[in-house]
Design a protein around this motif. Sequence first.
Motif, PDB file in Angstrom:
ATOM      1  N   ASP A  28       0.815  -1.223   0.000  1.00  0.00           N
ATOM      2  CA  ASP A  28       0.000   0.000   0.000  1.00  0.00           C
ATOM      3  C   ASP A  28       0.848   1.272   0.000  1.00  0.00           C
ATOM      4  O   ASP A  28       0.332   2.357   0.260  1.00  0.00           O
ATOM      5  CB  ASP A  28      -0.991   0.034   1.172  1.00  0.00           C
ATOM      6  CG  ASP A  28      -2.054  -1.041   1.057  1.00  0.00           C
ATOM      7  OD1 ASP A  28      -2.350  -1.452  -0.087  1.00  0.00           O
ATOM      8  OD2 ASP A  28      -2.600  -1.475   2.087  1.00  0.00           O
ATOM      9  N   LYS A  29       2.119   1.170  -0.335  1.00  0.00           N
ATOM     10  CA  LYS A  29       2.971   2.342  -0.495  1.00  0.00           C
ATOM     11  C   LYS A  29       3.307   2.503  -1.976  1.00  0.00           C
ATOM     12  O   LYS A  29       3.284   1.548  -2.741  1.00  0.00           O
ATOM     13  CB  LYS A  29       4.251   2.201   0.321  1.00  0.00           C
ATOM     14  CG  LYS A  29       3.986   2.180   1.821  1.00  0.00           C
ATOM     15  CD  LYS A  29       5.262   2.074   2.592  1.00  0.00           C
ATOM     16  CE  LYS A  29       4.969   2.049   4.091  1.00  0.00           C
ATOM     17  NZ  LYS A  29       6.174   1.787   4.865  1.00  0.00           N
ATOM     18  N   ARG A  76       0.277  -3.533  -4.179  1.00  0.00           N
ATOM     19  CA  ARG A  76      -0.896  -4.120  -3.541  1.00  0.00           C
ATOM     20  C   ARG A  76      -0.674  -5.558  -3.100  1.00  0.00           C
ATOM     21  O   ARG A  76      -1.293  -6.022  -2.156  1.00  0.00           O
ATOM     22  CB  ARG A  76      -2.107  -4.069  -4.478  1.00  0.00           C
ATOM     23  CG  ARG A  76      -2.568  -2.684  -4.807  1.00  0.00           C
ATOM     24  CD  ARG A  76      -3.044  -1.962  -3.567  1.00  0.00           C
ATOM     25  NE  ARG A  76      -3.617  -0.676  -3.960  1.00  0.00           N
ATOM     26  CZ  ARG A  76      -3.589   0.392  -3.211  1.00  0.00           C
ATOM     27  NH1 ARG A  76      -3.027   0.364  -2.032  1.00  0.00           N
ATOM     28  NH2 ARG A  76      -4.108   1.514  -3.632  1.00  0.00           N
ATOM     29  N   HIS A  97      -1.149  -0.997  -8.402  1.00  0.00           N
ATOM     30  CA  HIS A  97      -2.441  -0.341  -8.626  1.00  0.00           C
ATOM     31  C   HIS A  97      -2.207   1.123  -8.966  1.00  0.00           C
ATOM     32  O   HIS A  97      -1.237   1.717  -8.495  1.00  0.00           O
ATOM     33  CB  HIS A  97      -3.268  -0.480  -7.337  1.00  0.00           C
ATOM     34  CG  HIS A  97      -4.636   0.084  -7.436  1.00  0.00           C
ATOM     35  ND1 HIS A  97      -5.032   1.153  -6.712  1.00  0.00           N
ATOM     36  CD2 HIS A  97      -5.708  -0.295  -8.180  1.00  0.00           C
ATOM     37  CE1 HIS A  97      -6.304   1.429  -6.985  1.00  0.00           C
ATOM     38  NE2 HIS A  97      -6.735   0.571  -7.881  1.00  0.00           N
ATOM     39  N   PHE A 111       1.087   1.839  -6.750  1.00  0.00           N
ATOM     40  CA  PHE A 111       0.956   1.403  -5.370  1.00  0.00           C
ATOM     41  C   PHE A 111       1.062  -0.114  -5.307  1.00  0.00           C
ATOM     42  O   PHE A 111       0.323  -0.820  -5.988  1.00  0.00           O
ATOM     43  CB  PHE A 111      -0.386   1.871  -4.787  1.00  0.00           C
ATOM     44  CG  PHE A 111      -0.437   3.358  -4.585  1.00  0.00           C
ATOM     45  CD1 PHE A 111       0.017   3.923  -3.411  1.00  0.00           C
ATOM     46  CD2 PHE A 111      -0.925   4.183  -5.584  1.00  0.00           C
ATOM     47  CE1 PHE A 111      -0.018   5.291  -3.233  1.00  0.00           C
ATOM     48  CE2 PHE A 111      -0.966   5.557  -5.412  1.00  0.00           C
ATOM     49  CZ  PHE A 111      -0.514   6.108  -4.227  1.00  0.00           C
TER      50      PHE A 111
END
Length: 133
Positions: A15-16, A33, A44, A31
């Motif tokens: 998520d970074k 995922r 993403h 990002f």
Amino acid sequence: MNYMPGTASLIQDIDKKHLVLLRDGRTLIGFLRSIDQFANLVLHQTVERIHVGKKYGDIPRGIFVVRGENVVLLGEIDLEKESDTPLQQVSIEEILEEQRVEQQARQESEKLKVQALKERGLAVPRADTLDEY
């Protein structure tokens, strides 16, 4: 245990925003995922970033699955410093045209180099005849 071997150490990076450099030279930004034991990645909101000189352009790619063996470099992007770049963002059409011109110039330069070596009795194998490995 603070250290996790292999791709397990990337779990904290989920998520970074990351930059991924691929074996074929493409640069992806998105990002992270998901990741598995083979370093296969799911990105993403991915964009493909093309650099030419001091300019760059982003081509939206959406969700992108990258096979682990194609990853050369994976790095987290600092969101606070992301906008502090000396590069100028241009439109997709403009960066693709500049990329095409740069590739043509590189091909012409390569032709001249091969011709000069040929005149001196040296032969250079063509890149398309060499194995990738």
